[in-house]
Scaffold this motif. Structure first.
Motif, PDB file in Angstrom:
ATOM      1  N   ILE A   1     116.138 -10.928  39.910  1.00 29.86           N
ATOM      2  CA  ILE A   1     117.413 -11.651  39.859  1.00 29.86           C
ATOM      3  C   ILE A   1     117.784 -12.166  41.248  1.00 29.86           C
TER       4      ILE A   1
ATOM      5  N   ASP B   1     116.502  -6.731  51.820  1.00 26.95           N
ATOM      6  CA  ASP B   1     115.822  -5.966  50.758  1.00 26.95           C
ATOM      7  C   ASP B   1     114.937  -4.929  51.441  1.00 26.95           C
TER       8      ASP B   1
ATOM      9  N   ASN C   1     121.150   5.500  45.749  1.00 29.62           N
ATOM     10  CA  ASN C   1     120.683   4.123  45.934  1.00 29.62           C
ATOM     11  C   ASN C   1     121.664   3.119  45.321  1.00 29.62           C
TER      12      ASN C   1
ATOM     13  N   TYR D   1     121.104   6.091  35.208  1.00 26.78           N
ATOM     14  CA  TYR D   1     121.205   4.727  35.745  1.00 26.78           C
ATOM     15  C   TYR D   1     122.612   4.176  35.467  1.00 26.78           C
TER      16      TYR D   1
ATOM     17  N   LYS E   1     125.548   2.906  38.071  1.00 28.37           N
ATOM     18  CA  LYS E   1     126.170   1.574  38.042  1.00 28.37           C
ATOM     19  C   LYS E   1     127.687   1.698  37.847  1.00 28.37           C
TER      20      LYS E   1
ATOM     21  N   GLY F   1     124.151  -7.585  30.166  1.00 30.74           N
ATOM     22  CA  GLY F   1     123.214  -6.935  29.245  1.00 30.74           C
ATOM     23  C   GLY F   1     121.805  -7.194  29.770  1.00 30.74           C
TER      24      GLY F   1
ATOM     25  N   ILE G   1     118.954  -9.415  31.159  1.00 29.08           N
ATOM     26  CA  ILE G   1     118.696 -10.725  31.774  1.00 29.08           C
ATOM     27  C   ILE G   1     117.181 -10.909  31.801  1.00 29.08           C
TER      28      ILE G   1
HETATM   29  N1  LIG Z   1     117.344  -7.305  34.766  1.00 25.48           N
HETATM   30  C1  LIG Z   1     118.301  -6.996  33.926  1.00 25.48           C
HETATM   31  O1  LIG Z   1     118.168  -7.152  32.710  1.00 25.48           O
HETATM   32  C2  LIG Z   1     119.633  -6.464  34.456  1.00 25.48           C
HETATM   33  C3  LIG Z   1     120.681  -6.268  33.543  1.00 25.48           C
HETATM   34  C4  LIG Z   1     121.900  -5.788  34.025  1.00 25.48           C
HETATM   35  C5  LIG Z   1     122.074  -5.536  35.374  1.00 25.48           C
HETATM   36  N2  LIG Z   1     121.032  -5.724  36.226  1.00 25.48           N
HETATM   37  C6  LIG Z   1     121.247  -5.455  37.659  1.00 25.48           C
HETATM   38  O2  LIG Z   1     120.835  -6.602  38.380  1.00 25.48           O
HETATM   39  C7  LIG Z   1     120.325  -6.216  39.656  1.00 25.48           C
HETATM   40  C8  LIG Z   1     118.942  -6.804  39.885  1.00 25.48           C
HETATM   41  O3  LIG Z   1     118.041  -6.345  38.886  1.00 25.48           O
HETATM   42  P1  LIG Z   1     116.560  -6.897  38.794  1.00 25.48           P
HETATM   43  O4  LIG Z   1     116.187  -6.891  37.358  1.00 25.48           O
HETATM   44  O5  LIG Z   1     116.427  -8.124  39.575  1.00 25.48           O
HETATM   45  O6  LIG Z   1     115.762  -5.699  39.501  1.00 25.48           O
HETATM   46  P2  LIG Z   1     114.589  -5.792  40.601  1.00 25.48           P
HETATM   47  O7  LIG Z   1     114.042  -4.415  40.713  1.00 25.48           O
HETATM   48  O8  LIG Z   1     113.671  -6.900  40.298  1.00 25.48           O
HETATM   49  O9  LIG Z   1     115.392  -6.154  41.938  1.00 25.48           O
HETATM   50  C9  LIG Z   1     116.096  -5.195  42.703  1.00 25.48           C
HETATM   51  C10 LIG Z   1     115.783  -5.440  44.170  1.00 25.48           C
HETATM   52  O10 LIG Z   1     116.552  -4.532  44.932  1.00 25.48           O
HETATM   53  C11 LIG Z   1     115.725  -4.003  45.956  1.00 25.48           C
HETATM   54  N3  LIG Z   1     116.290  -2.700  46.326  1.00 25.48           N
HETATM   55  C12 LIG Z   1     116.339  -1.569  45.587  1.00 25.48           C
HETATM   56  N4  LIG Z   1     116.912  -0.583  46.279  1.00 25.48           N
HETATM   57  C13 LIG Z   1     117.254  -1.103  47.485  1.00 25.48           C
HETATM   58  C14 LIG Z   1     117.878  -0.581  48.648  1.00 25.48           C
HETATM   59  N5  LIG Z   1     118.239   0.698  48.717  1.00 25.48           N
HETATM   60  N6  LIG Z   1     118.104  -1.403  49.701  1.00 25.48           N
HETATM   61  C15 LIG Z   1     117.704  -2.700  49.661  1.00 25.48           C
HETATM   62  N7  LIG Z   1     117.092  -3.255  48.597  1.00 25.48           N
HETATM   63  C16 LIG Z   1     116.878  -2.459  47.514  1.00 25.48           C
HETATM   64  C17 LIG Z   1     114.333  -3.915  45.361  1.00 25.48           C
HETATM   65  O11 LIG Z   1     113.295  -3.878  46.320  1.00 25.48           O
HETATM   66  C18 LIG Z   1     114.297  -5.187  44.511  1.00 25.48           C
HETATM   67  O12 LIG Z   1     113.770  -6.265  45.261  1.00 25.48           O
HETATM   68  C19 LIG Z   1     120.383  -4.685  39.674  1.00 25.48           C
HETATM   69  O13 LIG Z   1     121.572  -4.293  40.287  1.00 25.48           O
HETATM   70  C20 LIG Z   1     120.414  -4.306  38.215  1.00 25.48           C
HETATM   71  O14 LIG Z   1     121.064  -3.063  38.019  1.00 25.48           O
HETATM   72  C21 LIG Z   1     119.811  -6.184  35.805  1.00 25.48           C
END
Ligand SMILES: NC(=O)c1ccc[n+]([C@@H]2O[C@H](COP(=O)([O-])OP(=O)(O)OC[C@H]3O[C@@H](n4cnc5c(N)ncnc54)[C@H](O)[C@@H]3O)[C@@H](O)[C@H]2O)c1
Length: 387
Positions: free
Chosen positions: A37, A56, A120, A204, A208, A232, A234
């Motif tokens: 994302i 990151d 985290n 988790y 959040k 939800g 993505i």
């Molecule tokens: N993908 C989905 O369906 C979805 C749905 C609801 C919410 N979210 C939220 O969206 C956000 C992004 O999700 P995503 O699917 O892109 O996940 P992802 O794992 O692809 O991306 C998360 C990024 O955060 C970085 N990261 C993790 N811990 C870290 C830290 N302590 N310091 C710095 N960087 C850190 C990781 O290296 C990664 O690049 C998250 O907060 C997730 O909870 C995602």
């Protein structure tokens, strides 16, 4: 093999946005900006003319591969960890708005090490809020529908249709008003005022919720422009999904490479609504343009009922689009804390931001297969190492 039919996008025009306060470029920091994302967010905001930096810690496998993409777009990358406040305060860049997308995003992983998720995802977000407080920054936060308890969601009236679970409108009609939980109706789904009380939201989900509540608190306590988005599922191109997270892309990849799959519980009839990343970006534009008016506002955001799909239905659609199929086992027991049925009530975002998702399920899945086909060699290496 059949081609990839490009199904026309559903052209549902959102209502005009009531307020568009800001169009001038901002200095934006995307935390977690190398993830699925975050990298979409960073590149998109850069393309909108903003100055964008990413921080990151590259903990997500494969996230390092996005650094080149970011750099190509003129985005600065800083290696840093949101668990360390100094990594934020030492950033050598101007920041006016933070998009926080950093997290450990898997429900399954969260159970293995609760303290990690809480530190985290929970404490990490609070460090970002502290950074924002000292500098009076704005923030958009990627929260999750998992802040709502699975037990509560699973007790909503539902029935079993041939290929999916459905909310049961008849059973709902028969409930007395006092028995109907706020923030839900069987047509529109789950809205922002659905109760966050009740157990089994998952570790988790807990992490959040800590961050989500902290964002709201800081916004009010320190008068900061912060918006909390409870998404939800993505999905979209560039997501390296696996069985524990990013299931739609994982399902598509497994079809493409004919990897075995499993329906875990509900005989594959569990349902989620899918929001495709392009629609999420359109929403983000509207929030960024209006960021000054938010003070801890919460939005529930997802594909909604129209983009809801069960695993069984996803299988069917993917077989049609890719002309490939794979073996699918069934296990009776759902995973811990799993949810049988969820779709998002998006009406607040439509009302307040004139936004609604536009990418229909079939078009979105078709685009995922286009991406898989284009990146077949790389994905083969990732999903079938040594093959
Ligand atoms: N993908 C989905 O369906 C979805 C749905 C609801 C919410 N979210 C939220 O969206 C956000 C992004 O999700 P995503 O699917 O892109 O996940 P992802 O794992 O692809 O991306 C998360 C990024 O955060 C970085 N990261 C993790 N811990 C870290 C830290 N302590 N310091 C710095 N960087 C850190 C990781 O290296 C990664 O690049 C998250 O907060 C997730 O909870 C995602």
């Amino acid at each position: 093999m059949a081609g990839f039919p490009l199904v026309a996008r559903a052209e549902k025009r959102p209502a005009a946005l009531a307020v568009q306060e800001r169009k001038s470029p901002l200095h934006i920091l995307v935390t977690g900006g190398c993830g699925f994302i975050g990298s979409h967010v960073a590149v998109h905001l850069r393309e909108q003319g903003h100055q964008v930096s990413v921080m990151d810690n590259l903990v997500r496998r494969g996230s390092e591969q996005n650094i080149a993409l970011l750099t190509r777009h003129g985005i600065s990358f800083f290696h840093g960890d949101v668990r360390n406040p100094e990594d934020l305060s030492n950033l050598p860049t101007r920041v006016e708005l933070i998009c926080d997308t950093s997290a450990q995003p898997s429900v399954v992983t969260g159970y293995a090490n609760p303290l990690f998720d809480i530190t985290n995802n929970g404490l990490g977000a609070i460090h970002i809020l502290e950074y924002a407080r000292g500098r009076r920054l704005s923030m958009t936060f990627w929260s999750s529908s998992r802040v709502y308890g699975a037990d509560r969601l699973n007790s909503l009236p539902r029935r079993e249709a041939p290929a999916r679970l459905e909310y049961d409108a008849d059973a709902w009609q028969q409930l007395a008003d006092s028995q109907r939980p706020a923030g839900f109706d069987p047509i529109h789904g789950v809205a922002e005022d659905f109760s966050i009380d009740g157990g089994q939201r998952s570790i988790y989900g807990l992490s959040k919720l800590i961050a989500d509540a902290a964002c709201q608190e800081y916004a009010h306590a320190y008068d900061l422009p912060i918006v909390v988005n409870r998404f939800g599922v993505i999905s979209g191109q560039g997501q390296f999904g696996h069985a524990d997270q990013g299931w739609l892309v994982w399902w598509a990849v497994a079809h493409w490479f004919q990897l075995p799959l499993t329906y875990l519980g509900w005989r594959g009839k569990q349902v989620r609504d899918i929001l495709f990343v392009e629609d999420m970006l359109e929403l983000l534009d509207r929030q960024v343009q209006n960021i000054a008016r938010f003070r801890g506002e919460v939005f529930n955001l997802g594909g909604g009922r129209e983009n809801s799909v069960s695993l069984r239905e996803a299988t069917q659609t993917m077989q049609e689009i890719s002309s490939r199929s794979t073996q699918i086992k069934e296990e009776e027991k759902p995973r811990q804390g799993d949810i049988g049925l969820y779709w998002t009530d998006n009406r607040k975002a439509t009302r307040e931001l004139g936004w609604q998702p536009r990418t229909d399920l079939r078009s979105g899945i078709t685009r995922i297969f286009e991406w898989i086909r284009k990146n077949e060699a790389e994905l083969r290496g990732r999903y079938l190492p040594g093959a």
